[in-house]
Design an enzyme around this catalytic site. Structure first.
Site, PDB file in Angstrom:
ATOM      1  N   GLU A 142      43.977  38.185  50.091  1.00  0.00           N
ATOM      2  CA  GLU A 142      45.038  39.044  49.571  1.00  0.00           C
ATOM      3  C   GLU A 142      46.381  38.630  50.162  1.00  0.00           C
ATOM      4  OE1 GLU A 142      44.797  41.490  47.403  1.00  0.00           O
ATOM      5  OE2 GLU A 142      42.665  42.021  47.302  1.00  0.00           O
ATOM      6  N   GLU A 155      49.364  39.222  39.607  1.00  0.00           N
ATOM      7  CA  GLU A 155      49.373  38.794  41.011  1.00  0.00           C
ATOM      8  C   GLU A 155      49.715  37.310  41.071  1.00  0.00           C
ATOM      9  OE1 GLU A 155      45.555  40.072  42.403  1.00  0.00           O
ATOM     10  OE2 GLU A 155      46.052  42.197  42.146  1.00  0.00           O
ATOM     11  N   HIS A 189      44.195  36.635  45.504  1.00  0.00           N
ATOM     12  CA  HIS A 189      44.772  37.839  44.914  1.00  0.00           C
ATOM     13  C   HIS A 189      46.135  38.142  45.520  1.00  0.00           C
ATOM     14  CE1 HIS A 189      41.358  39.767  42.618  1.00  0.00           C
ATOM     15  NE2 HIS A 189      40.721  38.783  43.244  1.00  0.00           N
ATOM     16  N   HIS A 229      43.654  38.762  38.159  1.00  0.00           N
ATOM     17  CA  HIS A 229      44.642  39.796  37.856  1.00  0.00           C
ATOM     18  C   HIS A 229      45.962  39.099  37.525  1.00  0.00           C
ATOM     19  CE1 HIS A 229      42.146  42.667  40.582  1.00  0.00           C
ATOM     20  NE2 HIS A 229      41.731  42.710  39.316  1.00  0.00           N
TER      21      HIS A 229
END
Length: 729
Positions: free
Chosen positions: A533, A366, A459, A363
């Site tokens: 994350e 990010e 991420h 992504h």
């Protein structure tokens, strides 16, 4: 040519004249194969083989075995020339200016914003009648990606406003920039619209733009009006990032958190049934006539990555054990790099090294994932004894930027296919999703040759604080995996208690996530398959509570990842078993809480629940666990009925303590037995699950093993000696 054509086992070999280009990115790295003589097919007179230098003959077990010569190193970062130029969709306007920022870390942690309750919610209903001061090219000039060109479209864009004496000038037509439109709604107020991901009409989260013609001491208000997420970390105190070129030149100050009157709110400007949300903040620029930048998170561009890889290439030490190749090309023909990091073999050791895989930036918005990846690479390529030990023990496969096209154009989530790559790891459309297709294929081939003990995709998270992991639930396939797959995240939380939150980790497989890298790699047989994350904001833990993460905080997670990997694979299994024991206790408490929540649960039903919750344990432990939990349940119920005297309370505490000690003694006796049984259970599950587990290897007998009792991690010299001795068994 791509990584798909590359074999994973490299041997020492002579390089023909056509392979001796001075532009070769790296020398080949010798890995784990049998030492054997190599000859080209034209060097022996055997009519079975054609005369060619592309077939090599290995003498194995008394006969010649043919194989193809390894392909030449593929390189996009030349050692004798400039970096490979970035390619843009042909219609994207790109300015000539190259944007660069200095690396800087604040002296003190930057606190999150505390709302005052007096923040305004500007709506600007008549903004169409105001002056447009910036308007980027039409993002929908084409319905889909057509072709790319180096540097994009450099046609100059005329400013729509004539009077710029007191008006800010905006720009975002540079790498990773994102800003679609700016309207001046008042003398010092500006309404901003972000560009959605190219060839989509959504994913407006990432912003990164330049502001010039500033005036110091003036309170400006900026309002971004087209966010689509109802919840945001800006409502939890997150501040925008700001960079001043004059501050960087005069005071060596880089990106810093700024802003007052910060508010994230619904703006009621719904279109076609969709509702949008606004972010507003006020700010005073520190200098007149300054060039400044605002961003959602610390930018990390494709050019930044190429410069980093070029530095590795020019380093005579790091380039020996870090091999950089091109995994594939994107739709826009940008290069996706893959790094192989390991110590070249110097002996005849034929033992297969186990592999660890890290990926990031699937992504593009990010960017915090790239900073974690940078920290990991800085450490694993460093000269510390632990880094050397990791390189001696494992082969690391690293894809530092999976979606360079999206990074270049300033997308938040998608590639130029207009799709989320992290939902398409199962897709067969190689041309549409090349980076994830080749990554999956590379990992599949790697698993055919060696065990992959851990996969982690990095991420960023836009709604939760701290850093945490998503894993997969192995209870449906093998009960023994249920807790084992939680050990590494728990170790990471203990090594990094002020940043990493184990309580925020989740271990399940949702139907909507079945196309993610984490789930696909887990189903391929990688037991420890995670998504890490990292928040865009900061921490709620320990000494960092209430502060933002800076780039050094994010980079430090790369070190903690390596540190936890050493703990996880330590021959001294003390920490491993401690974490396993702690996870079992957590499981018991969770089950007890569920039981007590239902006041109508009968004793029989409680017993059945306890039976089902004892995962991977034998019957004796299950019975004692039931007795222990039922006693606690009885005590809790009695507490609800009447207040106990001091004598009764002391007696109850003593009884509880004795029961707990008995339980711990029982658990300790069964812990190793259950762990051994877990491997036999794993061998019975589906064939696509690797059964040559790291746990099996580290439990091999070792001379004087019982005499070495180390409370923490075994020292580097001990582990290296252990591995060297174990390989000879």
């Amino acid at each position: 040519m791509s990584e798909d054509s590359e074999k994973e086992d490299y041997s020492d070999r002579t390089i023909s004249d056509d392979e001796s280009d001075e532009d070769n990115f790296m020398k080949f790295v010798s890995e784990d194969i049998h030492q054997c003589a190599l000859l080209t097919a034209d060097s022996i007179s055997d009519p079975f083989f054609p005369r060619t230098t592309q077939i090599l003959l290995e003498y194995q077990l008394g006969r010649w075995v043919p194989r193809l010569r390894e392909p030449r190193d593929l390189y996009g970062v030349s050692s004798s020339g400039p970096l490979s130029p970035t390619r843009w969709p042909y219609h994207c306007e790109v300015i000539d200016e190259k944007v660069q920022h200095i690396d800087w870390t604040p002296s003190f942690p930057e606190p999150v914003y505390t709302p005052t309750g007096l923040e305004m919610e500007p709506l600007y209903p008549n903004s169409k009648e105001n002056t447009v001061v910036y308007l980027a090219e039409d993002a929908y000039k084409e319905p889909c990606f057509v072709y790319s060109r180096v540097g994009g479209n450099r046609t100059s864009l005329k400013p729509p406003a004539d009077d710029y004496n007191d008006t800010l000038t905006f720009e975002a037509r540079f790498e990773s920039g994102n800003l679609q439109k700016v309207v001046k709604v008042a003398e010092y107020e500006y309404q901003l619209t972000l560009r959605p991901d190219l060839f989509t009409n959504k994913h407006t989260q990432w912003y990164y733009f330049q502001v010039t013609n500033t005036q110091a001491g003036i309170v400006y208000r900026f309002t971004i009006i087209n966010f689509t997420k109802p919840a945001s970390l800006y409502n939890r105190g997150m501040r925008p990032l700001f960079y001043s070129e004059k501050e960087a030149k005069t005071h060596n100050i880089g990106w810093q958190r700024i802003g007052d009157q910060i508010k994230y709110y619904r703006n009621n400007q719904g279109q076609e049934g969709r509702h949008y949300f606004s972010l507003t903040w006020t700010f005073q620029f520190p200098h007149n006539k300054d060039t400044c930048y605002f961003a959602h998170c610390y930018p990390y561009t494709y050019t930044n990555l190429q410069e980093y890889l070029s530095a590795i290439n020019h380093d005579s030490v790091r380039s020996k054990f870090c091999k950089i190749r091109v995994l594939c090309h994107t739709m826009a023909r940008n290069m996706v790099y893959v790094l192989t990091i390991t110590t070249p073999l110097k002996n005849t050791d034929s033992r297969k090294r186990k592999a660890v895989i890290l990926t990031a930036r699937v992504h593009p918005g990010e960017t915090n994932s790239s900073w974690i990846m940078k920290g990991f690479l800085d450490y694993i390529l460093g000269n510390s004894s632990d880094a050397q030990l990791l390189r001696d023990t494992f082969i690391f496969k690293v894809v530092p930027m999976l979606n360079p096209d999206g990074v270049i154009v300033g997308n938040y989530r998608c590639s130029l296919a207009g799709r989320d790559l992290n939902r398409n790891y199962t897709s067969l459309l190689k041309e549409s999703f090349p980076s994830v297709w080749y990554t999956r294929n590379m990992i599949h081939r790697l698993m055919e040759k060696r065990e992959v003990i851990l996969y982690c995709d990095l991420h960023g998270h836009s709604r939760k604080e701290n850093i945490f992991m998503y894993g997969c639930d192995g209870s449906d396939r093998c009960k023994s995996l249920y807790l084992q797959q939680r050990i590494f995240p728990l170790m990471l939380s203990k090594n990094c208690p002020d940043k990493f939150s184990f309580s925020a980790c989740k271990f399940n497989v949702q139907k909507s996530k079945e196309g993610t890298g984490r789930v696909v790699m887990w189903k391929m047989g990688i037991r420890n398959s995670f998504t890490m994350e990292a928040t865009f904001c900061g921490s709620t833990l320990g000494n960092k509570r209430g502060t933002h993460f800076n780039t050094k905080d994010l980079e430090s997670m790369g070190y903690h990842f390596c540190d936890s990997l050493l703990d996880y694979c330590d021959p001294d299994r003390t920490k491993y078993y401690q974490c396993l024991k702690e996870l079992e206790e957590m499981e018991k408490h969770i089950n007890l809480e569920k039981i007590l929540e239902d006041s109508d649960t009968s004793l029989k039903e409680m017993t059945l629940d306890l039976d089902s919750s004892s995962r991977g344990s034998d019957s004796s432990e299950s019975n004692e666990s039931q007795t222990y939990l039922l006693k606690l349940t009885s005590q809790i119920k009695n507490k609800k009925k009447h207040l106990k005297t001091k004598k009764e309370r002391n007696s109850s505490i003593a009884s509880h303590q004795n029961t707990r000690e008995e339980q711990e003694a029982c658990d300790k006796g069964h812990l190793v037995q259950r762990h051994r049984e877990s491997d036999s259970e794993v061998k019975d599950i589906k064939a696509n699950v690797s059964d040559d587990c790291i746990f099996d290897y580290f439990r091999r007998s070792f001379p004087n093993q019982d005499l070495v009792k180390i409370p923490g991690r075994a020292p580097a010299w001990f582990l290296k000696r252990y591995l060297r001795s174990a390989s000879q068994l």
